[in-house]
Design a protein around this motif. Sequence first.
Motif, PDB file in Angstrom:
ATOM      1  N   LEU A  90       0.817  -1.209   0.000  1.00 40.58           N
ATOM      2  CA  LEU A  90       0.000   0.000   0.000  1.00 40.58           C
ATOM      3  C   LEU A  90       0.855   1.264   0.000  1.00 40.58           C
ATOM      4  N   THR A  91       1.967   1.217   0.710  1.00 43.09           N
ATOM      5  CA  THR A  91       2.879   2.363   0.741  1.00 43.09           C
ATOM      6  C   THR A  91       3.414   2.643  -0.657  1.00 43.09           C
ATOM      7  N   THR A  92       3.758   1.588  -1.376  1.00 42.22           N
ATOM      8  CA  THR A  92       4.275   1.750  -2.735  1.00 42.22           C
ATOM      9  C   THR A  92       3.204   2.261  -3.687  1.00 42.22           C
ATOM     10  N   LEU A 127       1.980   6.126   0.623  1.00 45.59           N
ATOM     11  CA  LEU A 127       1.659   6.433   2.016  1.00 45.59           C
ATOM     12  C   LEU A 127       2.846   7.118   2.687  1.00 45.59           C
ATOM     13  N   SER A 128       2.534   8.051   3.563  1.00 47.98           N
ATOM     14  CA  SER A 128       3.587   8.670   4.370  1.00 47.98           C
ATOM     15  C   SER A 128       3.983   7.688   5.467  1.00 47.98           C
ATOM     16  N   THR A 129       5.051   7.980   6.172  1.00 49.02           N
ATOM     17  CA  THR A 129       5.485   7.125   7.272  1.00 49.02           C
ATOM     18  C   THR A 129       4.397   7.043   8.333  1.00 49.02           C
ATOM     19  N   GLY A 130       3.771   8.175   8.625  1.00 52.87           N
ATOM     20  CA  GLY A 130       2.692   8.197   9.619  1.00 52.87           C
ATOM     21  C   GLY A 130       1.501   7.359   9.184  1.00 52.87           C
ATOM     22  N   GLN A 131       1.147   7.472   7.903  1.00 56.78           N
ATOM     23  CA  GLN A 131       0.031   6.675   7.383  1.00 56.78           C
ATOM     24  C   GLN A 131       0.361   5.182   7.428  1.00 56.78           C
ATOM     25  N   PHE A 167      -9.030   2.718   7.573  1.00 58.79           N
ATOM     26  CA  PHE A 167      -7.930   2.908   6.634  1.00 58.79           C
ATOM     27  C   PHE A 167      -8.258   4.021   5.651  1.00 58.79           C
ATOM     28  N   ARG A 168      -9.456   4.000   5.105  1.00 54.76           N
ATOM     29  CA  ARG A 168      -9.835   5.043   4.139  1.00 54.76           C
ATOM     30  C   ARG A 168      -9.801   6.431   4.780  1.00 54.76           C
ATOM     31  N   SER A 169     -10.104   6.503   6.084  1.00 50.79           N
ATOM     32  CA  SER A 169     -10.138   7.808   6.757  1.00 50.79           C
ATOM     33  C   SER A 169      -8.754   8.435   6.898  1.00 50.79           C
ATOM     34  N   ILE A 170      -7.681   7.647   6.809  1.00 47.06           N
ATOM     35  CA  ILE A 170      -6.332   8.226   6.933  1.00 47.06           C
ATOM     36  C   ILE A 170      -5.752   8.617   5.572  1.00 47.06           C
ATOM     37  N   LEU A 171      -6.488   8.310   4.494  1.00 51.22           N
ATOM     38  CA  LEU A 171      -5.995   8.593   3.143  1.00 51.22           C
ATOM     39  C   LEU A 171      -6.429   9.968   2.669  1.00 51.22           C
ATOM     40  N   THR A 172      -5.635  10.522   1.776  1.00 52.61           N
ATOM     41  CA  THR A 172      -6.028  11.745   1.100  1.00 52.61           C
ATOM     42  C   THR A 172      -7.044  11.382   0.013  1.00 52.61           C
ATOM     43  N   ALA A 173      -7.703  12.385  -0.546  1.00 50.27           N
ATOM     44  CA  ALA A 173      -8.679  12.137  -1.617  1.00 50.27           C
ATOM     45  C   ALA A 173      -8.001  11.451  -2.800  1.00 50.27           C
ATOM     46  N   ASP A 174      -6.792  11.887  -3.113  1.00 53.15           N
ATOM     47  CA  ASP A 174      -6.035  11.292  -4.224  1.00 53.15           C
ATOM     48  C   ASP A 174      -5.736   9.807  -3.959  1.00 53.15           C
ATOM     49  N   GLN A 175      -5.338   9.512  -2.738  1.00 53.25           N
ATOM     50  CA  GLN A 175      -5.021   8.130  -2.374  1.00 53.25           C
ATOM     51  C   GLN A 175      -6.275   7.252  -2.408  1.00 53.25           C
ATOM     52  N   ARG A 176      -7.424   7.812  -1.983  1.00 52.36           N
ATOM     53  CA  ARG A 176      -8.673   7.041  -2.043  1.00 52.36           C
ATOM     54  C   ARG A 176      -9.043   6.731  -3.492  1.00 52.36           C
ATOM     55  N   THR A 177      -8.811   7.671  -4.389  1.00 49.72           N
ATOM     56  CA  THR A 177      -9.089   7.437  -5.817  1.00 49.72           C
ATOM     57  C   THR A 177      -8.215   6.308  -6.341  1.00 49.72           C
ATOM     58  N   LYS A 178      -6.926   6.315  -5.969  1.00 54.33           N
ATOM     59  CA  LYS A 178      -6.022   5.234  -6.384  1.00 54.33           C
ATOM     60  C   LYS A 178      -6.464   3.900  -5.800  1.00 54.33           C
ATOM     61  N   LEU A 179      -6.884   3.908  -4.537  1.00 58.13           N
ATOM     62  CA  LEU A 179      -7.339   2.687  -3.880  1.00 58.13           C
ATOM     63  C   LEU A 179      -8.585   2.136  -4.570  1.00 58.13           C
ATOM     64  N   ASP A 180      -9.508   3.024  -4.914  1.00 59.18           N
ATOM     65  CA  ASP A 180     -10.733   2.588  -5.599  1.00 59.18           C
ATOM     66  C   ASP A 180     -10.404   1.965  -6.948  1.00 59.18           C
ATOM     67  N   ALA A 181      -9.455   2.556  -7.672  1.00 58.96           N
ATOM     68  CA  ALA A 181      -9.051   1.996  -8.966  1.00 58.96           C
ATOM     69  C   ALA A 181      -8.390   0.636  -8.760  1.00 58.96           C
ATOM     70  N   LEU A 182      -7.594   0.515  -7.732  1.00 53.15           N
ATOM     71  CA  LEU A 182      -6.933  -0.753  -7.421  1.00 53.15           C
ATOM     72  C   LEU A 182      -7.964  -1.816  -7.084  1.00 53.15           C
ATOM     73  N   GLY A 239      -6.659  -5.776  -7.064  1.00 55.06           N
ATOM     74  CA  GLY A 239      -5.288  -5.750  -6.562  1.00 55.06           C
ATOM     75  C   GLY A 239      -5.133  -6.623  -5.334  1.00 55.06           C
ATOM     76  N   PRO A 240      -3.897  -7.023  -5.007  1.00 55.93           N
ATOM     77  CA  PRO A 240      -3.647  -7.910  -3.877  1.00 55.93           C
ATOM     78  C   PRO A 240      -4.131  -7.304  -2.565  1.00 55.93           C
ATOM     79  N   GLY A 241      -4.780  -8.113  -1.792  1.00 58.03           N
ATOM     80  CA  GLY A 241      -5.203  -7.689  -0.468  1.00 58.03           C
ATOM     81  C   GLY A 241      -6.553  -7.002  -0.457  1.00 58.03           C
ATOM     82  N   PHE A 242      -7.185  -6.869  -1.614  1.00 55.67           N
ATOM     83  CA  PHE A 242      -8.454  -6.165  -1.679  1.00 55.67           C
ATOM     84  C   PHE A 242      -9.440  -7.002  -2.447  1.00 55.67           C
TER      85      PHE A 242
END
Length: 166
Positions: A44-46, A50-54, A121-136, A141-144
């Motif tokens: 997910l970081t890749t 994701l930031s280190t905090g995320q 998990f979705r609540s810690i993501l930015t809008a851009d990251q949620r869009t990428k996650l939805d596409a994945l 994608g693995p794990g989803f």
Amino acid sequence: MLRKTILSLAIIAAGAVFAQTTPPTTPPTPPTPEQRIAKRVEFLTTVLSLSTGQATQATTIYTTEYNLANALQSSVKDARTKLQSDIQNVASQDIVHPDVAALGALNIKLDTIHADAQLQFRSILTADQRTKLDALNQHGGPGFGHGGPGGPGGFGGPGPRRAGPR
């Protein structure tokens, strides 16, 4: 004479090949839950940058999800065993229906645990990251979704629903 020598060498060579035994191989050790979670967060970081905090928060979310779901697994197994036993013994509907309800309640708890983790998990993501996650997720994608670690719902999930008793 040359023929006998060649034939003798061929027989000896064949015997040597067949005499060799391969050492017994042990199956690889499956990854621990911690290793699976780390691999998932690394992925997910890749993919989501994701930031280190995320990444730290994601690890906590998925560890909590695993621990909560794992605590229910023996109850789910026991409920499935009881249901299957009652069906095999041709128990009455008065016995089987509560078995089904108990198993259903446990599956609802598992689904709730997985849904809560996904929301967290979705609540810690930015809008851009949620869009990428939805596409994945749309592309499996693995794990989803289906086919990832633990099947539908993530780690330790109920797995695909089948018709009939388990």
